[in-house]
Design a protein around this motif. Structure first.
Motif, PDB file in Angstrom:
ATOM      1  N   HIS A 149       0.800  -1.152  -0.101  1.00 31.38           N
ATOM      2  CA  HIS A 149      -0.005  -0.014  -0.169  1.00 31.38           C
ATOM      3  C   HIS A 149       0.935   1.207  -0.129  1.00 31.38           C
ATOM      4  CE1 HIS A 149       0.215   1.314   4.501  1.00 31.38           C
ATOM      5  NE2 HIS A 149       0.499   0.326   4.674  1.00 31.38           N
ATOM      6  N   TYR A 150       0.333   2.114  -0.835  1.00 34.92           N
ATOM      7  CA  TYR A 150       1.284   3.361  -0.976  1.00 34.92           C
ATOM      8  C   TYR A 150       0.414   4.614  -0.163  1.00 34.92           C
ATOM      9  CZ  TYR A 150      -1.862   5.446  -4.809  1.00 34.92           C
ATOM     10  OH  TYR A 150      -2.805   5.851  -5.403  1.00 34.92           O
ATOM     11  N   ASP A 151      -0.551   4.461   0.434  1.00 35.06           N
ATOM     12  CA  ASP A 151      -1.195   5.668   1.161  1.00 35.06           C
ATOM     13  C   ASP A 151      -0.658   5.687   2.471  1.00 35.06           C
ATOM     14  OD1 ASP A 151      -2.443   2.980   1.810  1.00 35.06           O
ATOM     15  OD2 ASP A 151      -3.946   4.093   3.014  1.00 35.06           O
ATOM     16  N   HIS A 152      -0.794   6.700   3.431  1.00 36.99           N
ATOM     17  CA  HIS A 152      -0.502   6.832   4.684  1.00 36.99           C
ATOM     18  C   HIS A 152      -1.650   7.588   5.432  1.00 36.99           C
ATOM     19  CE1 HIS A 152       1.823   5.989   8.290  1.00 36.99           C
ATOM     20  NE2 HIS A 152       2.022   7.254   8.532  1.00 36.99           N
ATOM     21  N   ILE A 153      -1.501   8.200   6.437  1.00 40.13           N
ATOM     22  CA  ILE A 153      -2.391   8.751   7.211  1.00 40.13           C
ATOM     23  C   ILE A 153      -2.477  10.270   7.172  1.00 40.13           C
ATOM     24  CG2 ILE A 153      -2.609   6.877   8.683  1.00 40.13           C
ATOM     25  CD1 ILE A 153      -1.030   8.312  10.911  1.00 40.13           C
ATOM     26  N   GLY A 154      -1.544  11.090   6.497  1.00 42.97           N
ATOM     27  CA  GLY A 154      -1.723  12.269   6.270  1.00 42.97           C
ATOM     28  C   GLY A 154      -1.501  13.351   7.408  1.00 42.97           C
ATOM     29  N   LEU A 155      -1.971  14.320   7.940  1.00 43.11           N
ATOM     30  CA  LEU A 155      -1.478  15.214   8.990  1.00 43.11           C
ATOM     31  C   LEU A 155      -2.314  14.741  10.147  1.00 43.11           C
ATOM     32  CD1 LEU A 155      -2.380  18.677   7.003  1.00 43.11           C
ATOM     33  CD2 LEU A 155      -0.357  17.046   7.154  1.00 43.11           C
ATOM     34  N   ILE A 161       3.137  16.536   9.803  1.00 42.23           N
ATOM     35  CA  ILE A 161       2.907  15.359   8.668  1.00 42.23           C
ATOM     36  C   ILE A 161       3.542  14.296   9.040  1.00 42.23           C
ATOM     37  CG2 ILE A 161       3.640  15.266   6.205  1.00 42.23           C
ATOM     38  CD1 ILE A 161       4.026  17.993   5.809  1.00 42.23           C
ATOM     39  N   ALA A 162       2.731  13.103   8.827  1.00 36.18           N
ATOM     40  CA  ALA A 162       2.956  11.948   9.144  1.00 36.18           C
ATOM     41  C   ALA A 162       3.374  11.161   7.831  1.00 36.18           C
ATOM     42  CB  ALA A 162       1.850  10.710   9.733  1.00 36.18           C
TER      43      ALA A 162
END
Length: 349
Positions: free
Chosen positions: A149-155, A164-165
């Motif tokens: 997965h290339y997404d993460h959790i943002g701010l 910024i995470a």
């Protein structure tokens, strides 16, 4: 001690792959700043000295490490704002992934590399899905998915200086690893079975991206042999005799087959992975559910070697790029063996 394990258990219920994330949860609360300094440097040196002779020699370890660092630096840059699903930042990551595919002979599996999710309603989100046809007249009709997965959790709530995470270990590391595999196979074109390189969005929203792709491919009735997922492979494990562990280790013979083709004890068992059922916590799970074929995750997060999970401190500066390079090079013969075997060797027990 009881409190510590309750925190760990709660994190894994709602953490990576859960519908909601408690950003205050720490995977390793006794080591709040992760692995730094002499411990990390020592592991780099040891990995390099012990592994140079065993890795594939077509690419130098040093050059591969630099390529990995470049990709990781971009994917974790503040410009991408933590790659939250549906954000402008993750769209830039998707463009980057697409360009890597296009530059390395990887075709779009669908009409476009970007496959928009039909099961996500909070904005527009898409997986990035590449395809490399198999070379064998018969085996090309069988598929192996290599994914991350290339997404993460943002701010998130961090400090005044940083909110910024960036998600280096989780999961720019897995994404980068899969992109290196795509580069290799795209250049070599030595895969008898067909390969799907899948970079998933919305894993952090409850495995939404992988659920979408698994259902879509099931509806196409493809002959899926295995789904090989890579998650949190940015730092080496501590005091283990193997470099990676496999979720759902006891469910199949994948570890045995992996080690046979790697020519070493590359993949092992992590008791904590079984205790907290990590088999269900990443993007392998929807493919298991839809296809009932070996679908498992390779990881090096061992609950002691990284304390920045889902925090603003999950930065590229804490990653061990040399370790990641060795993982890529030692995994290539493993993947080649699985993809090119004349029969389906990997099976659930």
């Amino acid at each position: 001690m009881k409190h510590t394990w309750l925190v760990l258990f709660y994190m894994l219920i709602v953490g990576c792959g859960g519908a909601k994330v408690d950003q205050s949860t720490v995977l390793n609360p006794t080591n709040p700043k992760g692995v730094k300094g002499s411990v990390l440097q020592e592991s780099k040196d040891n990995v390099q000295e012990s592994s140079l002779e065993s890795v594939n020699s077509t690419v130098t370890l040093n050059n591969l490490s630099k390529d990995i660092e470049a990709t990781m630096t971009f994917l974790t840059s503040d410009e991408l704002m933590g790659r939250d699903t549906g954000s402008k930042g993750i769209a830039k990551a998707a463009d980057y992934i697409q360009n890597v595919f296009q530059d390395n002979n990887i075709q779009p599996y669908f009409g476009s590399f970007k496959d928009t999710l039909e099961n996500y309603s909070d904005g527009v989100a898409y997986n990035v899905v590449g395809f490399l046809p198999g070379t064998d007249p018969k085996l090309k009709n069988e598929f192996v998915i290599i994914g991350a997965h290339y997404d993460h959790i943002g701010l998130i709530s961090g400090t005044v200086e940083d909110e910024i995470a960036n998600g280096a270990n989780d999961n720019a590391s897995g994404t980068t690893t899969v992109l290196e595999f795509a580069k290799y196979f795209g250049k070599q074109k030595n895969n008898k079975r067909s390969l799907i390189f899948a970079l998933f969005t919305a894993e952090e929203k409850g495995l939404v991206g992988s659920k979408h792709l698994a259902k879509k491919l099931k509806d196409q009735n493809i002959d899926l042999y295995a789904m090989l997922n890579f998650e949190m492979v940015g730092v080496p494990m501590i005091d283990k005799d193997h470099s990676l562990y496999l979720t759902g280790y006891e469910l199949s013979n994948l570890a045995e087959v992996s080690n046979k083709y790697a020519g070493k004890n590359l993949v092992g068992f992590l008791p904590k992975a079984k205790e907290f059922n990590l088999f269900r916590r990443s993007d392998n799970a929807p493919f298991h559910d839809e296809f009932n074929i070996p679908s498992q995750t390779y990881s090096s997060f061992d609950f002691t070697n990284f304390g920045e999970y889902h925090k603003v401190g999950d930065e590229a500066s804490l990653m061990d790029f040399n370790f990641m390079a060795v993982i890529v090079k030692e995994s290539i013969p493993m993947l080649e063996g699985i993809v090119n075997a004349q029969v389906k060797e990997v099976k659930y027990n």
